[in-house]
Write a protein that holds these residues in place. Sequence first.
Motif, PDB file in Angstrom:
ATOM      1  N   ALA A   1     -20.781  -1.791 -21.484  1.00  0.00           N
ATOM      2  CA  ALA A   1     -20.046  -1.556 -22.731  1.00  0.00           C
ATOM      3  C   ALA A   1     -18.783  -0.735 -22.566  1.00  0.00           C
ATOM      4  N   SER A   2     -18.522  -0.188 -21.388  1.00  0.00           N
ATOM      5  CA  SER A   2     -17.427   0.772 -21.261  1.00  0.00           C
ATOM      6  C   SER A   2     -16.055   0.135 -21.048  1.00  0.00           C
ATOM      7  N   SER A   3     -16.014  -1.159 -20.770  1.00  0.00           N
ATOM      8  CA  SER A   3     -14.720  -1.787 -20.483  1.00  0.00           C
ATOM      9  C   SER A   3     -14.793  -3.291 -20.727  1.00  0.00           C
ATOM     10  N   GLY A   4     -13.619  -3.925 -20.672  1.00  0.00           N
ATOM     11  CA  GLY A   4     -13.548  -5.386 -20.715  1.00  0.00           C
ATOM     12  C   GLY A   4     -14.130  -5.990 -21.981  1.00  0.00           C
ATOM     13  N   ILE A   5     -14.801  -7.118 -21.819  1.00  0.00           N
ATOM     14  CA  ILE A   5     -15.378  -7.848 -22.946  1.00  0.00           C
ATOM     15  C   ILE A   5     -16.423  -7.005 -23.660  1.00  0.00           C
ATOM     16  N   GLY A   6     -17.213  -6.248 -22.905  1.00  0.00           N
ATOM     17  CA  GLY A   6     -18.241  -5.410 -23.510  1.00  0.00           C
ATOM     18  C   GLY A   6     -17.663  -4.368 -24.444  1.00  0.00           C
ATOM     19  N   TYR A   7     -16.583  -3.748 -24.025  1.00  0.00           N
ATOM     20  CA  TYR A   7     -15.917  -2.740 -24.855  1.00  0.00           C
ATOM     21  C   TYR A   7     -15.381  -3.361 -26.143  1.00  0.00           C
ATOM     22  N   GLN A   8     -14.773  -4.527 -26.032  1.00  0.00           N
ATOM     23  CA  GLN A   8     -14.247  -5.203 -27.213  1.00  0.00           C
ATOM     24  C   GLN A   8     -15.367  -5.644 -28.152  1.00  0.00           C
ATOM     25  N   LEU A   9     -16.478  -6.102 -27.584  1.00  0.00           N
ATOM     26  CA  LEU A   9     -17.622  -6.475 -28.412  1.00  0.00           C
ATOM     27  C   LEU A   9     -18.170  -5.265 -29.150  1.00  0.00           C
ATOM     28  N   ALA A  10     -18.205  -4.111 -28.475  1.00  0.00           N
ATOM     29  CA  ALA A  10     -18.669  -2.889 -29.135  1.00  0.00           C
ATOM     30  C   ALA A  10     -17.800  -2.574 -30.348  1.00  0.00           C
ATOM     31  N   HIS A  11     -16.480  -2.719 -30.199  1.00  0.00           N
ATOM     32  CA  HIS A  11     -15.565  -2.505 -31.318  1.00  0.00           C
ATOM     33  C   HIS A  11     -15.871  -3.456 -32.470  1.00  0.00           C
ATOM     34  N   ILE A  12     -16.079  -4.714 -32.148  1.00  0.00           N
ATOM     35  CA  ILE A  12     -16.311  -5.718 -33.192  1.00  0.00           C
ATOM     36  C   ILE A  12     -17.622  -5.454 -33.929  1.00  0.00           C
ATOM     37  N   PHE A  13     -18.675  -5.174 -33.190  1.00  0.00           N
ATOM     38  CA  PHE A  13     -19.951  -4.861 -33.843  1.00  0.00           C
ATOM     39  C   PHE A  13     -19.824  -3.614 -34.707  1.00  0.00           C
ATOM     40  N   ALA A  14     -19.117  -2.595 -34.205  1.00  0.00           N
ATOM     41  CA  ALA A  14     -18.934  -1.359 -34.969  1.00  0.00           C
ATOM     42  C   ALA A  14     -18.175  -1.636 -36.266  1.00  0.00           C
ATOM     43  N   ARG A  15     -17.109  -2.441 -36.191  1.00  0.00           N
ATOM     44  CA  ARG A  15     -16.340  -2.780 -37.388  1.00  0.00           C
ATOM     45  C   ARG A  15     -17.193  -3.525 -38.419  1.00  0.00           C
ATOM     46  N   ASP A  55     -31.660  -5.353 -32.897  1.00  0.00           N
ATOM     47  CA  ASP A  55     -31.558  -6.647 -33.578  1.00  0.00           C
ATOM     48  C   ASP A  55     -30.709  -7.640 -32.801  1.00  0.00           C
ATOM     49  N   VAL A  56     -29.749  -7.113 -32.036  1.00  0.00           N
ATOM     50  CA  VAL A  56     -28.860  -7.962 -31.235  1.00  0.00           C
ATOM     51  C   VAL A  56     -28.803  -7.397 -29.824  1.00  0.00           C
ATOM     52  N   LEU A  57     -29.104  -8.238 -28.853  1.00  0.00           N
ATOM     53  CA  LEU A  57     -29.014  -7.864 -27.438  1.00  0.00           C
ATOM     54  C   LEU A  57     -27.837  -8.600 -26.825  1.00  0.00           C
ATOM     55  N   VAL A  58     -26.890  -7.843 -26.269  1.00  0.00           N
ATOM     56  CA  VAL A  58     -25.738  -8.438 -25.606  1.00  0.00           C
ATOM     57  C   VAL A  58     -25.829  -8.134 -24.113  1.00  0.00           C
ATOM     58  N   ASN A  59     -26.198  -9.126 -23.341  1.00  0.00           N
ATOM     59  CA  ASN A  59     -26.263  -8.994 -21.882  1.00  0.00           C
ATOM     60  C   ASN A  59     -24.888  -9.318 -21.313  1.00  0.00           C
ATOM     61  N   ASN A  60     -24.026  -8.309 -21.301  1.00  0.00           N
ATOM     62  CA  ASN A  60     -22.651  -8.498 -20.862  1.00  0.00           C
ATOM     63  C   ASN A  60     -22.417  -8.039 -19.433  1.00  0.00           C
ATOM     64  N   ALA A  61     -23.164  -7.059 -18.966  1.00  0.00           N
ATOM     65  CA  ALA A  61     -22.923  -6.475 -17.643  1.00  0.00           C
ATOM     66  C   ALA A  61     -23.031  -7.535 -16.551  1.00  0.00           C
ATOM     67  N   GLY A  62     -22.114  -7.467 -15.610  1.00  0.00           N
ATOM     68  CA  GLY A  62     -22.133  -8.387 -14.485  1.00  0.00           C
ATOM     69  C   GLY A  62     -20.926  -8.153 -13.604  1.00  0.00           C
ATOM     70  N   PHE A  63     -21.008  -8.591 -12.364  1.00  0.00           N
ATOM     71  CA  PHE A  63     -19.861  -8.470 -11.463  1.00  0.00           C
ATOM     72  C   PHE A  63     -19.928  -9.561 -10.414  1.00  0.00           C
ATOM     73  N   GLY A  64     -18.839  -9.700  -9.649  1.00  0.00           N
ATOM     74  CA  GLY A  64     -18.773 -10.743  -8.636  1.00  0.00           C
ATOM     75  C   GLY A  64     -18.410 -10.190  -7.276  1.00  0.00           C
ATOM     76  N   THR A  65     -18.624 -11.001  -6.256  1.00  0.00           N
ATOM     77  CA  THR A  65     -18.151 -10.697  -4.909  1.00  0.00           C
ATOM     78  C   THR A  65     -17.328 -11.883  -4.428  1.00  0.00           C
ATOM     79  N   TYR A  66     -16.453 -11.623  -3.471  1.00  0.00           N
ATOM     80  CA  TYR A  66     -15.509 -12.649  -3.030  1.00  0.00           C
ATOM     81  C   TYR A  66     -15.512 -12.741  -1.511  1.00  0.00           C
TER      82      TYR A  66
END
Length: 266
Positions: free
Chosen positions: A15-29, A87-98
């Motif tokens: 939730a601290s950055s990226g899509i998760g952070y923006q989703l937190a804003h939207i849910f809060a609003r 009531d809502v679970l957002v599984n947003n955390a994830g990362f990649g390797t290259y």
Amino acid sequence: MSEGKRQKTALITGASSGIGYQLAHIFARNHYNLVLVDKKEEKLNEMAEEFPQKFGIFVKNLVKDLSIPTSPVEIFDELQQASIVVDVLVNNAGFGTYGVFAETDLNAELKMLQVNIVTLTHLTKLFLKPMVAQGYGKILNVASVAAFQPGPLMAVYFATKAYVLSFSEAIANELEGSGVTVTALCPGPTATAFQQSAAMEDSKISSVNRMMDTERVARIGYSSLMANKTVVVPGLRNKILAESVRFTPRKLVTKVVKSMHELKKN
């Protein structure tokens, strides 16, 4: 209180950055209380201070490293003890390797499998039963357009997202009529810190200047979740990409994806 009157709570991982952070804003609003999960404590504390004042909601922070196998149970137990209903679970955390699989770091990939697949599945299992019992709930799993094809130079990451998409579609079908819905959000390249964390800033795909911004992806994800859609691919170009692989020989698709991920030539 009835589900219509009780102020609902959304749990968001990463939730601290990226899509998760923006989703937190939207849910809060939209007047959701929040449970924010991330390993970046300082950023979570900033959000926990800002959001209640700005949106009039309750925020609970859980500082967790989701690559640690015990984290999902710890999260669930802490919320149970605090009598917080998710009531809502957002599984947003994830990362990649290259990189070429034969040469990439095994420990990093095992952690990625834990976060992208195992933790997502574990959290879904834990929070789904109470949702079914109360007859209401929503789950948003952040997959990727990577889910639709193999990904040379990011082989494990693409495979994890294929799992997320398949898993989400399957349980969405199982849950029909239960009051619980599952949505898989499949964004394409997005302007986040993902490329940097995956050490792929010099790849061709990272140089494309038409990446979607996180706020737009989050808005599409939220509206699709509320509309009970099962699979959503933000952006016309990404939709075309996801659909075109169905009609293209797999070997050709794999070659094209590899060429997109190769390093830029000087």
